[in-house]
Design an enzyme around this catalytic site. Structure first.
Site, PDB file in Angstrom:
ATOM      1  N   GLU A 259     -17.429  -3.142  24.759  1.00 43.24           N
ATOM      2  CA  GLU A 259     -16.631  -4.360  24.935  1.00 43.24           C
ATOM      3  C   GLU A 259     -15.410  -4.397  24.015  1.00 43.24           C
ATOM      4  O   GLU A 259     -14.305  -4.771  24.448  1.00 43.24           O
ATOM      5  CB  GLU A 259     -17.496  -5.608  24.673  1.00 43.24           C
ATOM      6  CG  GLU A 259     -18.628  -5.805  25.658  1.00 43.24           C
ATOM      7  CD  GLU A 259     -19.912  -5.111  25.244  1.00 43.24           C
ATOM      8  OE1 GLU A 259     -20.934  -5.290  25.949  1.00 43.24           O
ATOM      9  OE2 GLU A 259     -19.903  -4.388  24.210  1.00 43.24           O
TER      10      GLU A 259
ATOM     11  N   HIS B 106     -28.193 -14.354  25.493  1.00 43.25           N
ATOM     12  CA  HIS B 106     -27.192 -14.114  26.526  1.00 43.25           C
ATOM     13  C   HIS B 106     -26.514 -15.389  27.005  1.00 43.25           C
ATOM     14  O   HIS B 106     -25.690 -15.340  27.930  1.00 43.25           O
ATOM     15  CB  HIS B 106     -27.838 -13.412  27.726  1.00 43.25           C
ATOM     16  CG  HIS B 106     -28.133 -11.965  27.496  1.00 43.25           C
ATOM     17  ND1 HIS B 106     -28.871 -11.513  26.426  1.00 43.25           N
ATOM     18  CD2 HIS B 106     -27.779 -10.851  28.203  1.00 43.25           C
ATOM     19  CE1 HIS B 106     -28.955 -10.188  26.489  1.00 43.25           C
ATOM     20  NE2 HIS B 106     -28.312  -9.766  27.546  1.00 43.25           N
TER      21      HIS B 106
ATOM     22  N   HIS C  30      -3.908   3.056  -3.470  1.00 46.85           N
ATOM     23  CA  HIS C  30      -4.174   2.562  -2.116  1.00 46.85           C
ATOM     24  C   HIS C  30      -3.483   1.239  -1.839  1.00 46.85           C
ATOM     25  O   HIS C  30      -2.728   1.121  -0.875  1.00 46.85           O
ATOM     26  CB  HIS C  30      -5.677   2.408  -1.872  1.00 46.85           C
ATOM     27  CG  HIS C  30      -5.987   1.778  -0.548  1.00 46.85           C
ATOM     28  ND1 HIS C  30      -6.153   2.517   0.603  1.00 46.85           N
ATOM     29  CD2 HIS C  30      -6.138   0.483  -0.182  1.00 46.85           C
ATOM     30  CE1 HIS C  30      -6.387   1.693   1.615  1.00 46.85           C
ATOM     31  NE2 HIS C  30      -6.385   0.457   1.161  1.00 46.85           N
TER      32      HIS C  30
ATOM     33  N   HIS D 297       0.847  -1.190   0.000  1.00 44.70           N
ATOM     34  CA  HIS D 297       0.000   0.000   0.000  1.00 44.70           C
ATOM     35  C   HIS D 297       0.889   1.249   0.000  1.00 44.70           C
ATOM     36  O   HIS D 297       1.253   1.763   1.063  1.00 44.70           O
ATOM     37  CB  HIS D 297      -0.904   0.010   1.232  1.00 44.70           C
ATOM     38  CG  HIS D 297      -1.803  -1.185   1.328  1.00 44.70           C
ATOM     39  ND1 HIS D 297      -1.346  -2.420   1.719  1.00 44.70           N
ATOM     40  CD2 HIS D 297      -3.132  -1.321   1.094  1.00 44.70           C
ATOM     41  CE1 HIS D 297      -2.360  -3.265   1.721  1.00 44.70           C
ATOM     42  NE2 HIS D 297      -3.446  -2.637   1.341  1.00 44.70           N
TER      43      HIS D 297
END
Length: 666
Positions: free
Chosen positions: A414, A476, A264, A30
């Site tokens: 999280e 859950h 890129h 890149h």
């Protein structure tokens, strides 16, 4: 910067040339980001960055992170040019097997690379963790006139990093925590792989970061004076993190490809490289850097002087505060106190005597209470589940309220939480632990993997570990998550069955320095298990015989966590009927598999092929321990919403079902 023989543009063009040449030689890579950000990098590294190429691990160095890690030739060029142990030959081995210049920056491969980057946004998150660690460690150890911990964290990030959801999580928290020594350079080139990002990324980035509480600056990313002024302004605002939006041209210097996605992620090609050399007035052969430009970049002498001055400050600090200095050195070396292991063993022995019938998440909190009092380097936190994960203790002090605190209320973040903790571990001086429900490891999964990839000591506390968590239902209730963790290289996974195994698991996590540890705990009560002293000592080996039979076993039952108790009842019932059944508690498979062959044979004799594994999780992982002829009592479906005890019985986690499985061998 004073006028000099080598201009800033010439220095920056050295990065551009090395980057396009290395990508071309590798036939992949890149070049666009390194060529576009070269001017920013030149100003930062030549005029502001505090570092020592002769000692990449000097603790009081500024941290530099290339979050848009696909542009790795940028950092490799910088490290090579400034004098790190990264040769021209190393650059020419870019992206080749066993080189010091892999496709993305890899922690531990290249001196000077602070963290592994590539998954976009995570380097930025690691940087937030490093900034938290710097500020907290400084508050704990600095004294008036003795600023022995004093450095900045600089992050390069691209459009992709800021599109990733993790950037929202961590940048919001960084603003809330007022991390004034964190500076992010946003490579605002408007281009990603698919083209011009305004079609899918039209955010007002400045307003977004202002809303987070950041200082927002905007500059022309190819104007060195403007870049320099912005860095000075960022350093002067110690109350807020700063983002400097740098308007750049991707692939700067490439006459026919700059400003397009063509630069890129692909080599420019021989013809375009020749045209770029002409456009940049860079007549030198591939990988050739003129001597005057080399000398202009060389930071070895300046770096040596900076570290020497710091060491002198440290000597004065040691004279003034000898005990603090000793503690600081211990923590910077990552050494545990000499008394820790013995005192931890005493605590484990107390747990065996206590015979507490409690959830393992509560046993975990008790262990934190015992160990954190011995280890000021423990820094904890939870993703808005402190009261459920039970990760705070009597000495917890939130760092949002107190600079030298030891607990972070991460909010519902999280993914960001886990990557931030990795950044703290990489920074040094702390052992971070973080917590959420086991099911929400899924949100953090890639950050968990990156921690393991870098072998960082981060402790992941995962509670509510099975269908036994009950009424919240299948959304859950984890099924496949623990197997995912167990199959992650460098990761240790403990699922203890009671207070004693929990205390041992925590001690093991604290003492393990070559990778992260997942501690998996129950919501429901788990009965204490009776053990001999020898059995207590054997827990640390990952698996041990909890209940043996009178003679050589004909069947072995393996169990973890909440299923150990019902397995024990089954084994005792089978023994009463004359079946030579053995129960093996196996709280940590990877630790057991690391034991010598003699111990493994002692616990799980190869001759005993009749084996039953019992765990309220996915079944397939256990096939390697029970074999194709063995049986696994586990989960082959998602759970349901009902009280935990009802679900355990419904899905077959009962003493009767274990007995039936054993008898089915015939």
């Amino acid at each position: 910067m004073a006028e000099q023989a080598v201009s800033r543009k010439q220095s920056a063009n050295a990065i551009r040339a090395l980057s396009m040449d290395a990508v071309q030689k590798a036939k992949s890579g890149h070049p666009g980001a390194p060529m576009g950000m070269a001017d920013i990098a030149q100003v930062l590294w030549c005029d502001f960055l505090k570092h020592n190429p002769g000692d990449p691990n000097w603790f009081n160095r500024d941290r530099f992170i290339l979050s848009n890690g696909h542009g790795s030739m940028l950092i490799y060029s910088l490290l090579h040019l400034t004098g790190y142990d990264l040769s021209n030959d190393d650059l020419q081995q870019f992206r080749q097997f066993d080189s010091k210049t892999p496709g993305h920056p890899e922690y531990g491969y290249t001196p000077g690379v602070e963290t592994t980057t590539g998954p976009l946004g995570q380097g930025l998150a690691n940087g937030v963790g490093m900034a938290i660690a710097e500020r907290t460690l400084a508050a704990q150890f600095n004294r008036e006139g003795h600023e022995v911990i004093d450095h900045n964290t600089y992050v390069f990030a691209g459009d992709g990093c800021l599109m990733e959801g993790i950037s929202h999580e961590v940048c919001s928290l960084a603003g809330t925590l007022n991390l004034g020594k964190l500076v992010v350079f946003y490579d605002d080139n408007g281009i990603s792989i698919d083209g011009e990002v305004e079609q899918w990324f039209a955010d007002d980035t400045g307003k977004r970061f202002e809303a987070y509480g950041w200082q927002v600056l905007s500059v022309d990313g190819h104007d060195p004076d403007a870049i320099s002024d912005a860095i000075k302004q960022a350093q002067s605002d110690t109350a807020r993190p700063t983002i400097i939006s740098c308007k750049t041209i991707i692939g700067f210097g490439s006459p026919n490809k700059q400003g397009t996605s063509a630069t890129h992620g692909a080599p420019l090609g021989d013809e375009e490289i020749a045209a770029t050399r002409e456009a940049l007035d860079w007549p030198h052969a591939p990988f050739v850097i003129p001597e005057d430009i080399k000398q202009a970049w060389d930071a070895t002498e300046q770096g040596f002087s900076a570290e020497s001055a710091w060491k002198e400050k440290l000597v004065i600090y040691e004279e003034e505060y000898p005990e603090l200095a000793m503690e600081l050195v211990r923590r910077l070396k990552g050494q545990l106190p000499g008394y820790f292991s013995g005192m931890a063993d005493e605590y484990i022995a107390e747990c065996q005597k206590a015979e507490d019938n409690i959830p393992s998440r509560k046993a975990s909190q008790n262990s934190i209470e015992a160990y954190a009092a011995l280890l000021p380097e423990l820094i904890g936190g939870s993703a808005d589940l402190t009261g459920s994960n039970l990760t705070n203790w009597s000495g917890s002090s939130p760092i949002s309220e107190k600079a030298d605190g030891n607990y972070i209320y991460y909010g519902v973040r999280e993914f960001g939480m886990t990557a931030i903790a990795t950044g703290m571990a990489l920074h040094g001086g702390f052992i971070p632990y973080t917590a959420t429900f086991l099911i929400f490891m899924e949100y953090a999964r890639n950050a968990v993997r990156m921690s393991a990839l870098m072998k960082q000591q981060s402790i992941f506390v995962y509670t509510h570990d099975s269908i036994g968590q009950g009424e919240d239902g299948p959304t859950h209730q984890p099924i496949e998550q623990i197997a995912n963790l167990r199959t992650t290289p460098n990761m240790s996974v403990w699922r203890p069955c009671d207070n004693v195994e929990t205390a041992v698991a925590w001690k093991a996590a604290i003492e393990k320095q070559n990778g992260p540890t997942s501690l998996v705990f129950s919501r429901q009560n788990l009965p204490h298990q009776a053990r001999s002293d020898e059995q207590v000592q054997a827990i640390s080996r990952g698996a041990y015989i909890l209940k043996d039979c009178a003679s050589e076993p004909t069947v072995i039952v393996l169990a973890t966590g909440s299923e150990v108790a019902i397995s024990l009842a089954a084994v005792e019932s089978l023994q009463a009927e004359g079946v030579q059944a053995r129960l093996v508690s196996i709280p940590c498979v990877d630790v057991f598999e690391a034991q010598d062959a003699e111990y493994q044979e002692q616990v799980l004799p190869n001759a005993v092929r009749q084996r039953v594994a019992v765990e309220a999780a996915g079944v397939d992982y256990w096939r390697k321990l029970v074999g194709l002829d063995g049986k696994v009592i586990g989960m082959n479906s998602f759970g349901e919403s009902a009280p935990g005890a009802v679900l355990m019985e419904h899905f077959g986690f009962t003493t009767e079902n274990i007995i039936a499985a054993v008898k089915s061998f015939g």
